[in-house]
Write a protein that holds these residues in place. Structure first.
Motif, short mmCIF file in Angstrom:
data_model
loop_
_atom_site.label_atom_id
_atom_site.label_comp_id
_atom_site.label_asym_id
_atom_site.label_seq_id
_atom_site.Cartn_x
_atom_site.Cartn_y
_atom_site.Cartn_z
N PRO A 1 50.70 -58.50 17.79
CA PRO A 1 50.37 -59.32 18.95
C PRO A 1 49.62 -58.52 20.01
O PRO A 1 49.74 -57.29 20.10
N TYR A 2 48.85 -59.21 20.82
CA TYR A 2 48.07 -58.58 21.88
C TYR A 2 48.98 -57.84 22.85
O TYR A 2 48.67 -56.72 23.28
N HIS A 3 50.12 -58.44 23.22
CA HIS A 3 51.14 -57.80 24.04
C HIS A 3 52.44 -57.70 23.26
O HIS A 3 52.83 -58.64 22.57
N TYR A 4 53.13 -56.58 23.36
CA TYR A 4 54.39 -56.41 22.63
C TYR A 4 55.47 -57.36 23.13
O TYR A 4 56.42 -57.66 22.42
N LYS B 1 54.44 -64.27 20.12
CA LYS B 1 53.95 -65.50 19.48
C LYS B 1 52.56 -65.89 19.98
O LYS B 1 52.09 -66.98 19.71
N ARG B 2 51.92 -64.99 20.70
CA ARG B 2 50.58 -65.26 21.20
C ARG B 2 49.53 -64.76 20.23
O ARG B 2 49.83 -64.35 19.10
N MET C 1 41.91 -61.03 19.85
CA MET C 1 41.64 -60.98 21.28
C MET C 1 40.52 -59.99 21.57
O MET C 1 39.59 -60.29 22.34
N TYR C 2 40.55 -58.83 20.95
CA TYR C 2 39.53 -57.82 21.18
C TYR C 2 38.15 -58.31 20.74
O TYR C 2 37.16 -58.11 21.43
N THR C 3 38.10 -58.93 19.57
CA THR C 3 36.83 -59.40 19.03
C THR C 3 36.24 -60.50 19.92
O THR C 3 35.04 -60.52 20.20
#
Length: 307
Positions: free
Chosen positions: A254-257, A261-262, A268-270
């Motif tokens: 996940p983008y944030h630890y 569930k996001r 997100m980076y791409t």
């Protein structure tokens, strides 16, 4: 007549000195010495009263204390070893908590929590670098961020329209109210000059004007700048390199630890790297960090980078 008068006065002065007793001479010279020292001290105060302390790192004058009394005070700190803890899902299962907590200074970003993730991310937070967009998230839980974590130093950044200090900066006004409510809090704001400096660093490293590319610098970028300003050695935890997402065997996290569930980190980076307006150039920034690591004492962990 004038010349003769001056000669007469000089003769009388010499005669007076000649007729003075040794003790009187000593008192006279001592008085003149004291007067000279006082004059030198006064001139020294005039010269240095507006200058920064000799030990003040000039780079840290880009971080000004948020004070309801509008007193100008700049960040003044030095850390021999800093742990920069990413908010990435890469931290899940890293088991780096104890190692992070042993660092001299621990730097976190935005509203990244430690509670419930202590084994992986540690418990200590010396500095927290916060985007203007994350300020409302901290205010929602101000009991934790500003009361229980009162020993944390906060560094806020944001565009001039939100951080202006003439009463029209919406976010700065919120921070000013917090400074009144929690007077012992150490809260600093990045100056406009410092933010413009960061823009120039991005352009020097990439050859691209940030504003013309429609991008915003990330909190991670400002955090790395702060770490290089105040730390001798930097260990960065949970940050992927610029080629990570293009590898076939990369892990999907996940983008944030703390938001499992996001959207995934690589998606997100791409998205941000190639969006036309309003994105962060996360992948480009990671390439810049790799270059910095060859010039500064920076090490990347969980995952390790091959520089």
């Amino acid at each position: 007549m004038c010349t003769e008068g001056r000669r007469g006065a000089a003769f009388r002065h010499k005669l007076l000195l000649h007729n003075m007793r040794p003790k009187q001479m000593l008192r006279l010279w001592f008085s003149m010495l004291i007067l000279t020292l006082l004059l030198l001290f006064w001139f020294g105060v005039l010269i240095t009263r507006d200058s920064p302390p000799a030990t003040q790192n000039s780079s840290l004058r880009g971080y000004r204390r948020i004070s309801p009394h509008r007193k100008t005070k700049f960040l003044d700190v030095h850390c021999s070893h800093c742990a920069v803890v990413s908010s990435s899902g890469q931290m899940l299962g890293a088991g780096a908590g104890d190692e992070i907590d042993r660092s001299g200074c621990v730097i976190r970003m935005n509203n990244a929590p430690t509670r419930g993730y202590e084994k992986d991310v540690g418990t200590r937070t010396t500095f927290r670098v916060v985007s203007h967009t994350s300020v409302p998230l901290l205010v929602e839980n101000k009991q934790y961020y500003f009361k229980q974590s009162a020993d944390t130093t906060y560094v806020f950044w944001g565009p001039k329209r939100n951080m202006r200090q003439d009463g029209e900066g919406i976010i700065f006004n919120v921070l000013l109210k917090l400074a009144v409510k929690y007077p012992k809090l150490n809260m600093y704001v990045m100056t406009q000059d410092k933010i413009e400096y960061c823009d120039s660093v991005f352009q020097n490293e990439t050859g691209k004007n940030r504003m013309k590319t429609g991008a915003f610098l990330s909190t991670g970028f400002f955090t790395m700048i702060l770490a290089m300003d105040m730390c001798d050695r930097i260990s960065v935890y949970g940050m992927i390199d610029d080629n990570y997402c293009s590898r076939a065997n990369h892990s999907d996290v996940p983008y944030h630890y703390y938001e499992q569930k996001r959207i995934s980190e690589c998606r997100m980076y791409t998205y941000h790297e190639f969006t036309q307006r309003g994105g962060h150039r996360f992948i480009t920034e990671k390439a810049i960090y790799a270059k910095w690591a060859t010039q500064h004492n920076i090490q990347f962990k969980h995952p390790a980078w091959k520089l």
